[in-house]
Design an enzyme around this catalytic site. Sequence first.
Site, PDB file in Angstrom:
ATOM      1  CG  HIS A  19      -2.060   0.971   1.137  1.00 35.93           C
ATOM      2  ND1 HIS A  19      -3.389   0.589   1.120  1.00 35.93           N
ATOM      3  CD2 HIS A  19      -2.072   2.319   1.056  1.00 35.93           C
ATOM      4  CE1 HIS A  19      -4.155   1.661   1.044  1.00 35.93           C
ATOM      5  NE2 HIS A  19      -3.367   2.734   1.002  1.00 35.93           N
ATOM      6  CG  HIS A  21      -1.708   6.232  -2.296  1.00 32.90           C
ATOM      7  ND1 HIS A  21      -2.858   6.188  -3.059  1.00 32.90           N
ATOM      8  CD2 HIS A  21      -2.019   5.656  -1.112  1.00 32.90           C
ATOM      9  CE1 HIS A  21      -3.833   5.616  -2.356  1.00 32.90           C
ATOM     10  NE2 HIS A  21      -3.345   5.279  -1.162  1.00 32.90           N
ATOM     11  CG  ASP A  23      -1.267  10.486  -5.799  1.00 30.73           C
ATOM     12  OD1 ASP A  23      -1.125   9.353  -5.314  1.00 30.73           O
ATOM     13  OD2 ASP A  23      -2.382  11.060  -5.819  1.00 30.73           O
ATOM     14  N   GLY A 181     -10.637   7.169  -1.979  1.00 33.59           N
ATOM     15  CA  GLY A 181     -11.531   8.305  -1.779  1.00 33.59           C
ATOM     16  C   GLY A 181     -12.445   8.101  -0.587  1.00 33.59           C
ATOM     17  CG  HIS A 208      -8.189   3.149   0.138  1.00 34.13           C
ATOM     18  ND1 HIS A 208      -7.668   2.795  -1.086  1.00 34.13           N
ATOM     19  CD2 HIS A 208      -7.223   3.879   0.766  1.00 34.13           C
ATOM     20  CE1 HIS A 208      -6.436   3.294  -1.198  1.00 34.13           C
ATOM     21  NE2 HIS A 208      -6.144   3.953  -0.088  1.00 34.13           N
ATOM     22  CD  GLU A 211      -7.453   6.085   5.303  1.00 37.25           C
ATOM     23  OE1 GLU A 211      -6.457   6.818   5.428  1.00 37.25           O
ATOM     24  OE2 GLU A 211      -8.004   5.859   4.200  1.00 37.25           O
ATOM     25  CG  ASP A 296      -1.530   5.816   3.071  1.00 35.80           C
ATOM     26  OD1 ASP A 296      -1.936   5.452   1.950  1.00 35.80           O
ATOM     27  OD2 ASP A 296      -2.218   6.486   3.852  1.00 35.80           O
TER      28      ASP A 296
END
Length: 358
Positions: A19, A21, A23, A181, A208, A211, A296
Amino acid sequence: MAAPLTAENLARAPKVLLHDHLDGGLRPQTVLELADEAGYRDLPADEPDALGRWFREAADSGSLPRYLETFAHTVAVLQRPEAVQRVARECALDLAADGVVYAEVRMAPELLTDGRMSLDEVVEAMLDGYAQGAREAAATGTPIVVGTLLCAMRQADRWVEVAEQVVRHRGAGVVGFDLAGPEDGFPPDRIPEAIAVLDRAGAHRTVHAGEAAGIGSIAAALDGARAERLGHGVRIADEVPDGGPLGPVAQRVRDAQVPLEVAPSSNVQTGAYPSLADHPVDRLHRAGFAVTLNTDNRLMSGVSASSELTAVVDTFGWGWDDVQTVAERALTGAFVDPAERDRLLTEVLRPGYAALRG
């Protein structure tokens, strides 16, 4: 004799990352250079150290919405194929240098289409970058395998297109689908046609869930999207009382060994838990859940795979058994070809840990 569990030795340990990202992991210097190339003038700092510090401080707000606002800057500089390819290449190199031997890096391609790139162009630029970075890493003696996860944004309506991209590029390095999202108000079966595309192709998916929302969100991910893994998933701890029986969803997740893509530092930053010591990662691990450790967003959280592992080891007193178990669990849950999984296990992970354990 086993090597001590120091930050240096944990950096040497072979790690598996599920996991991360794209970006959320840019180098600050790269953000500055890409902003300059793109004519983007809204960065909050103009020097790498100051910019990296700003990202960490802005993300460290205790608020998930505020945390997510930081991505406006990284997404803004990733609207050209050359930028995407560069960042993907650097991602592979940075992870390999940190001892990550297998990584699944995720990105929502729909976020990178403001500059008129198509979804295809975004995905191809990512795949090219990861492949180049992996080649360079292997040449320097730090081999890494990178798989790509494509995210659809829950609050948008491009799920089917993203699912089709997953299927189209499966043989070229895309290993699965993700939903990212806001959890609340956007259930994972909101666009069933997308789930059907994945089902028909037998494509992997993680979601996701658990969370920012609780047990209901986790159950919906499992039932509505048929999630094989849970992105974060830490709110499963709501049904894991100290010394008491597990709740029904927690029992199901543990019995099925559904991998939890846990990212403790990120969860503390977004306000899910007040501190690492209060985080349920150790409690879930001790209770037999399939806990994996993840970054993350390396830029926003100011972490690496090694620093995250070191923080958990130091906070909860983990030993080499715990560290190796978490790595092997992650490899078991990875969306990787079985032959490649076996190779990584027998030729990379186990020999690497054997050398550290003496």
